[in-house]
Design a protein around this motif. Structure first.
Motif, PDB file in Angstrom:
ATOM      1  N   UNK A 143      -8.626  10.025  29.102  1.00 38.44           N
ATOM      2  CA  UNK A 143      -9.931  10.469  28.176  1.00 38.44           C
ATOM      3  C   UNK A 143      -9.291  11.866  28.452  1.00 38.44           C
ATOM      4  N   UNK A 144      -9.142  12.847  27.476  1.00 38.37           N
ATOM      5  CA  UNK A 144      -8.361  14.365  28.215  1.00 38.37           C
ATOM      6  C   UNK A 144      -8.764  14.894  29.284  1.00 38.37           C
ATOM      7  N   UNK A 145      -7.563  15.695  29.833  1.00 40.30           N
ATOM      8  CA  UNK A 145      -7.050  16.138  30.650  1.00 40.30           C
ATOM      9  C   UNK A 145      -7.826  15.012  31.832  1.00 40.30           C
ATOM     10  N   UNK A 146      -7.235  13.620  31.874  1.00 37.70           N
ATOM     11  CA  UNK A 146      -8.133  12.512  32.830  1.00 37.70           C
ATOM     12  C   UNK A 146      -7.468  11.574  33.095  1.00 37.70           C
ATOM     13  N   UNK A 197      -4.780  15.774  26.864  1.00 45.14           N
ATOM     14  CA  UNK A 197      -5.301  15.814  25.934  1.00 45.14           C
ATOM     15  C   UNK A 197      -5.195  16.735  24.321  1.00 45.14           C
ATOM     16  N   UNK A 198      -4.823  15.364  23.318  1.00 45.72           N
ATOM     17  CA  UNK A 198      -4.051  15.943  21.766  1.00 45.72           C
ATOM     18  C   UNK A 198      -4.872  15.732  21.417  1.00 45.72           C
ATOM     19  N   UNK A 220      -4.481  20.056  24.760  1.00 47.52           N
ATOM     20  CA  UNK A 220      -3.331  20.661  26.435  1.00 47.52           C
ATOM     21  C   UNK A 220      -1.819  20.613  25.666  1.00 47.52           C
ATOM     22  N   UNK A 221      -1.529  20.566  24.255  1.00 48.98           N
ATOM     23  CA  UNK A 221      -0.406  21.785  24.493  1.00 48.98           C
ATOM     24  C   UNK A 221       0.031  22.913  24.731  1.00 48.98           C
TER      25      UNK A 221
END
Ligand SMILES: *[C@@H]1O[C@H](CO)[C@@H](O)[C@H](O)[C@H]1NC(C)=O
Ligand SMILES: *[C@@H]1O[C@H](CO)[C@@H](O)[C@H](O)[C@H]1NC(C)=O
Ligand SMILES: *[C@@H]1O[C@H](CO)[C@@H](O)[C@H](O)[C@H]1NC(C)=O
Length: 438
Positions: A58-61, A165-166, A171-172
């Motif tokens: 998942x996002x940031x992982x 993390x889109x 994330x962008x």
């Protein structure tokens, strides 16, 4: 009619050029596609995609996905920066000098259980690459390989952005804050889609993905016995009227030709058949294709919630949750880059395979890059194969990638960048903003 002798020469020439082609590709869109379709090349991309698919993060992982990306860049001899925004990576191919053109892929998976039974099914319960980001990463690595093979012909630098993390994590924005698109003149990104067959791509100039935000409102009244409504202030009725009035923002206030969406997707309150609750919480999402319509809609959502609740004597507070879920701006495609895309994609795929499509009301984290870079372009790459039976859209637990599509994304990414650089070669390389790390 060709004489047999000419046919023999042509065959020999074809044989020679395909022998030459297998070691390095000719730097034109069709040559790139041919290269990416060679079985060793496409099997390599398929292998990457399957490894990422089995281990969704998942996002940031995206630690292992990021490590895989870096291992592949190392193997190709491509320099990169890491970490950017926790797990992000940005690679560099070319002269190290301007112009800089960026290509972007997203790395995160979704918190959902995969229902497709196949050998490379997600090995992590409750997580799945249900949005095709596994394929996006494999295709950007494919583009990296193509670009690295013709690095001596690049007339500037291609920046390869692998972002975390889109899916709602912003994330962008974090990549931008870390300087990932400093000096970048133009950026390209795409999404795979089952709406188009393999070999077909689509986009449009102007808005392509909607600006998007969330809202949550608490409508409070005074609870009491369901048989004695005169002693209560009923928030269920007030919230119901709010939901109905919110729909009138679209049907009565928005220009019918300026697409907008308001969806109430959460409605929580009460729990018993004969007790009127103290309050009701509603929540939802709103979308628009321009900044102006988006902020107008946001303002009216708040006004309507408060005013309509007060008609039934309730109070209401509205929260746009934008600290936790920053608003996505509209993704707006540059007109110049649309022409560029059409030219390059038609050269690769033929004019019938490059189509103009309507905007999509979905939000896309790419919008932050598009807003931070002078020119941006977002498009769609077909992955549908009718002979494979029913195929499901992104975010379905049955979503599956047809892997024959991988060479198309890789080759188009690479071609858009190479051609952009050759058409924007720096006129004054002496005072160039060279990326320090190179
Ligand atoms: C609404 O807010 C006003 C002012 O704070 C308060 O007097 C009133 O009791 C509130 N009404 C409800 C239904 O909560
Ligand atoms: C579609 O799938 C079939 C196998 O089911 C395959 O033979 C064919 O090559 C695929 N088409 C494309 C365009 O990849
Ligand atoms: C850069 O390339 C784009 C895409 O081909 C083109 O539209 C644009 O005119 C070029 N800009 C310059 C300054 O050459």
């Amino acid at each position: 009619m060709a004489s047999p002798k000419w046919v023999a020469w042509a065959l020999l020439f074809g044989l020679l050029s395909s022998v030459l082609m297998s070691s390095s590709s000719s730097p034109d869109p069709a040559g790139f596609l041919q290269r990416a379709k060679e079985s060793e090349f496409s099997d390599w991309m398929v292998g990457i995609r399957r490894r990422i698919h089995e281990n969704p993060e998942l996002g940031y992982e995206e630690f292992e996905t990021s490590e895989l990306v870096r291992r592949e860049l190392d193997a190709m001899g491509i320099a990169y920066k890491h970490p950017i925004a926790v797990t992000g990576v940005s690679g560099f191919v070319g002269t190290g000098k301007p112009p800089f053109v960026a290509l972007r892929a997203d790395m995160d998976a979704l918190p959902m259980q995969e229902s497709v039974e196949w050998e490379h099914k997600s090995k992590v319960p409750g997580k799945m690459h249900g949005c095709g980001h596994d394929a996006h990463v494999a295709m950007l690595l494919g583009a990296a390989k193509i670009l690295q093979e013709c690095r001596d012909e690049l007339q500037g630098t291609v920046v390869l952005l692998f972002q975390p993390a889109e899916e709602g994590g912003g994330g962008a924005q974090k990549m931008i804050e870390a300087g990932a698109v400093e000096n970048v003149d133009a950026i390209f990104g795409f999404h795979v889609t089952h709406e188009l067959p393999i070999g077909v791509v689509a986009s449009r100039p102007g808005p392509i993905m909607a600006g998007s935000g969330f809202f949550e409102a608490v409508i409070s009244g005074k609870g009491g016995h369901g048989a004695l409504p005169q002693e209560t202030i009923d928030p269920i009725l007030a919230a119901s009227n709010v939901v109905v009035s919110l729909q009138h923002l679209i049907s009565r206030e928005a220009d019918p030709l300026d697409s907008q969406v308001v969806t109430v997707a959460k409605f929580q309150g009460g729990g018993l058949f004969n007790v009127i609750p103290n309050s009701v919480t509603i929540g939802g999402t709103f979308r628009a294709l321009s900044k102006e319509s988006f902020s107008q809609l946001k303002q009216r959502i708040e006004e309507v919630i408060v005013a309509q609740a007060s008609v039934q004597r309730c109070n209401a507070t509205t929260d746009f949750l934008d600290r936790k879920h920053p608003f996505y701006p509209t993704t707006v495609n540059s007109k110049d880059l649309h022409e560029h895309f059409q030219k390059v994609a038609e050269e690769m795929l033929g004019s019938n395979s490059v189509i103009e499509r309507q905007p999509v009301m979905g939000g896309e984290d790419f919008a932050f890059f598009a807003a931070a870079v002078p020119r941006a372009y977002y498009y769609f790459v077909g992955i549908k194969n009718d002979s494979r039976g029913p195929q499901y859209p992104v975010h379905s637990p049955y979503f599956a990638i047809n892997e024959e599509a991988l060479p198309y994304g890789a080759a188009l990414h690479a071609s858009l960048a190479v051609r952009y650089l050759s058409e924007n070669r720096s006129s004054s390389p002496s005072n160039a903003n060279v990326h320090d790390e190179l």
